[in-house]
Design a protein around this motif. Structure first.
Motif, mmCIF file in Angstrom:
data_model
loop_
_atom_site.group_PDB
_atom_site.id
_atom_site.type_symbol
_atom_site.label_atom_id
_atom_site.label_comp_id
_atom_site.label_asym_id
_atom_site.label_seq_id
_atom_site.Cartn_x
_atom_site.Cartn_y
_atom_site.Cartn_z
ATOM 1 N N GLU A 173 43.700 32.872 46.969
ATOM 2 C CA GLU A 173 44.246 34.218 47.071
ATOM 3 C C GLU A 173 43.148 35.276 47.104
ATOM 4 O O GLU A 173 43.360 36.372 47.637
ATOM 5 N N GLY A 174 41.974 34.968 46.555
ATOM 6 C CA GLY A 174 40.958 35.997 46.417
ATOM 7 C C GLY A 174 39.617 35.684 47.053
ATOM 8 O O GLY A 174 38.723 36.534 47.057
ATOM 9 N N ASN B 207 36.818 35.582 41.961
ATOM 10 C CA ASN B 207 36.991 36.999 42.297
ATOM 11 C C ASN B 207 38.199 37.619 41.609
ATOM 12 O O ASN B 207 38.110 38.682 40.991
ATOM 13 N N ASN B 208 39.348 36.978 41.746
ATOM 14 C CA ASN B 208 40.609 37.535 41.250
ATOM 15 C C ASN B 208 41.147 36.835 40.016
ATOM 16 O O ASN B 208 42.055 37.345 39.366
ATOM 17 N N ASN C 19 40.326 42.601 34.540
ATOM 18 C CA ASN C 19 40.610 42.836 35.954
ATOM 19 C C ASN C 19 40.835 41.556 36.742
ATOM 20 O O ASN C 19 40.973 41.596 37.967
ATOM 21 N N ARG C 20 40.866 40.447 36.042
ATOM 22 C CA ARG C 20 41.152 39.161 36.669
ATOM 23 C C ARG C 20 42.323 38.508 35.944
ATOM 24 O O ARG C 20 42.526 38.734 34.756
ATOM 25 N N GLU C 21 43.050 37.677 36.648
ATOM 26 C CA GLU C 21 44.176 36.960 36.039
ATOM 27 C C GLU C 21 43.714 35.609 35.527
ATOM 28 O O GLU C 21 43.123 34.812 36.272
#
Length: 379
Positions: free
Chosen positions: A85-86, A326-327, A352-354
Motif C-alpha cells: 500500500e505504501g 513507509n506507511n 504517523n504509521r499504522e
C-alpha cells in the motif's frame, strides 16, 4: 530459551570468496589493503527514512521441503499486503514455477500486484536482512549497493545462493556495486545504526573466528566508519554459540530514532540470555554527542510460543524485531496477550504509521521474526 535462525538442517560449506556483479553494474572492488584510514566513503540511511521499496525472499521447497514452505506462506502474504500500500515490494522467488505459485496466492487474496515485482534468483532460505543488499549513499547522495560477505552465520548453513543476491540486484538495477566480500563478513541483522553516526552491535556476531578471524575491534570500527558512515560505537559482548547468529543485536535492541533505543526490561533481557554486563552497558549508552539515549521497553510474550501447527517452543517471543516501512510498522505477533501491549507501545513510537501485527509463530520456530526477513531500499 529462543534460538534465532534455527534451521532444519545445519550444513557447513567453504566460503566461496569474492563475487562480481554482472551486466551493467559498476563494481567498486575493495581490498584489505585499501583500509588505510577511517575516512567516510558511504553512509547508511536509517531504516525509518523514506523507502522506494522492501525486499523479501519468498520461502520455497527446494531446501527444506514443502511443509517448511507452506507453513510460512501466510506470513509473506500478510507482509506483502501491508507493505504494498505504501511502497514497492520486490519479491525474490526461486524459479518461474515459484513465481507463478506466489502470484496465484496473492491474486486469490485479492492483493493488487501494482506495487509488486518479481526477481527470479535462486536462494537458500528467507533471511534477506542478513544476505541481501545494503543500500548506502556516496558523498554525492547517490545510492549504491554494498555487498558484505555472507557465509551462513559462520558456515552453519548453506549460503552460496543467498551470497549472490546483492550482486544480482546491483546488476539488474545498473547500480554501483561495492564489493566488500574480502573486507568483512557482516550480516544486516548484526548491526543497528541510528542515522546519526552511531552503530550498535554484539562482538559475538562480528568479531568471531567463524566470521572475521583475527579482526580487532579497531579494524572493524574503521571499516564501519568507511562504509556505514558511523563514528560512535556501542559494542556489547553478546554470546557466541548461543544460536546460529551468535546473538544478533536486532533480536533485543533497536534504534527507534537518533534519540531512542527500543529494548526490553533488564529481567527480560536476562531471560533473553543477555549478560548483566551487557545490560548495564546498553542502558549507559550515549550517542555521538555523548547524550544518553531514551529507552522504550517492550515485553516478551507472556507465554512460550506455540506454532500454528501445534509445536510448543520452549522460549518466549520478542517484539523488538519489527520493521519500519513507509506507511506501516510490521510487528511480530504470537497470538499472545502481550501482542496488544507491544503493538500499542510501538504505535506511540510511530504515530504517523499504522502498526500491523504479523503472525510469526511458524517463522519463529525457525528462529527469526519480521526484521530478519525484510530489507529496505531507500528512496
Amino acid at each position: 530459551m529462543k534460538s534465532l535462525y534455527v534451521l532444519p538442517f545445519f550444513i557447513a560449506f567453504c566460503y566461496s570468496g569474492a563475487k562480481r556483479a554482472e551486466g551493467g553494474a559498476v563494481v567498486a572492488k575493495e581490498h584489505a589493503a585499501d583500509r588505510k584510514s577511517a575516512q567516510v566513503l558511504y553512509t547508511m540511511p536509517e531504516e525509518g527514512m523514506p523507502h522506494e521499496g522492501t525486499w523479501l525472499q519468498w520461502p520455497h521447497q527446494y531446501q527444506y521441503g514443502e511443509a517448511y514452505r507452506d507453513r510460512l506462506d501466510d506470513a509473506w502474504i500478510a507482509m506483502t499486503d501491508a507493505l504494498s500500500e505504501g511502497e514497492k515490494v520486490h519479491i525474490i522467488v526461486y524459479d518461474e514455477e515459484e513465481e507463478d505459485r506466489v502470484r496465484e496466492m496473492l491474486e486469490e487474496d485479492k492483493i493488487s500486484l501494482k506495487n509488486i515485482d518479481f526477481k527470479v534468483y535462486k536462494t537458500d532460505d528467507v533471511w534477506v536482512r542478513d544476505n541481501g543488499p545494503i543500500y548506502a549513499r556516496d558523498a554525492k547522495g547517490n545510492l549504491v549497493i554494498e555487498d558484505w560477505g555472507f557465509n551462513g552465520w559462520g558456515k552453519k548453513a548453506e549460503f552460496e545462493n543467498c551470497d549472490e543476491i546483492p550482486g544480482r540486484i546491483a546488476s539488474d538495477q545498473n547500480r554501483k556495486y561495492v564489493d566488500l566480500n574480502e573486507v568483512m563478513i557482516n550480516e544486516g541483522g548484526a548491526v543497528e545504526v541510528d542515522g546519526n553516526g552511531t552503530l550498535m552491535a554484539t562482538k559475538s556476531a562480528i568479531l568471531n573466528k567463524n566470521r572475521n578471524p583475527g579482526m580487532s575491534q579497531a579494524k572493524a570500527e574503521e571499516i564501519f566508519t568507511k562504509y556505514y558512515g558511523v563514528t560512535n560505537f556501542i559494542w556489547l559482548e553478546g554470546k557466541a554459540g548461543l544460536e546460529i547468529t551468535d546473538m544478533h543485536i536486532d533480536g533485543f535492541a533497536r534504534f527507534a530514532d537518533k534519540n531512542t533505543i527500543v529494548t526490553m526490561s533488564p529481567d527480560d533481557l536476562l531471560e533473553w540470555q543477555v549478560a548483566q554486563n551487557d545490560i548495564n552497558k546498553l542502558f549507559r549508552s550515549t550517542n555521538k554527542n555523548k547524550k544518553k539515549y531514551n529507552f522504550v521497553k517492550l515485553p516478551l510474550t507472556q507465554e512460550n510460543v506455540t506454532t500454528a501447527y501445534g509445536k510448543k517452543l520452549d522460549y518466549p517471543g520478542s517484539y523488538v524485531n519489527y520493521y519500519i516501512a513507509n506507511n506501516v510498522v510490521l510487528v511480530p505477533n504470537y497470538k499472545d496477550p502481550n501482542d496488544a501491549v507491544a503493538n500499542a507501545i510501538i504505535q506511540k513510537l510511530y504515530p504517523n504509521r499504522e502498526v500491523v501485527g504479523i503472525d510469526v509463530r511458524n517463522l519463529y520456530a525457525n528462529g527469526g521474526m519480521i526484521h530478519c526477513v525484510t530489507q529496505q531500499q531507500p528512496r
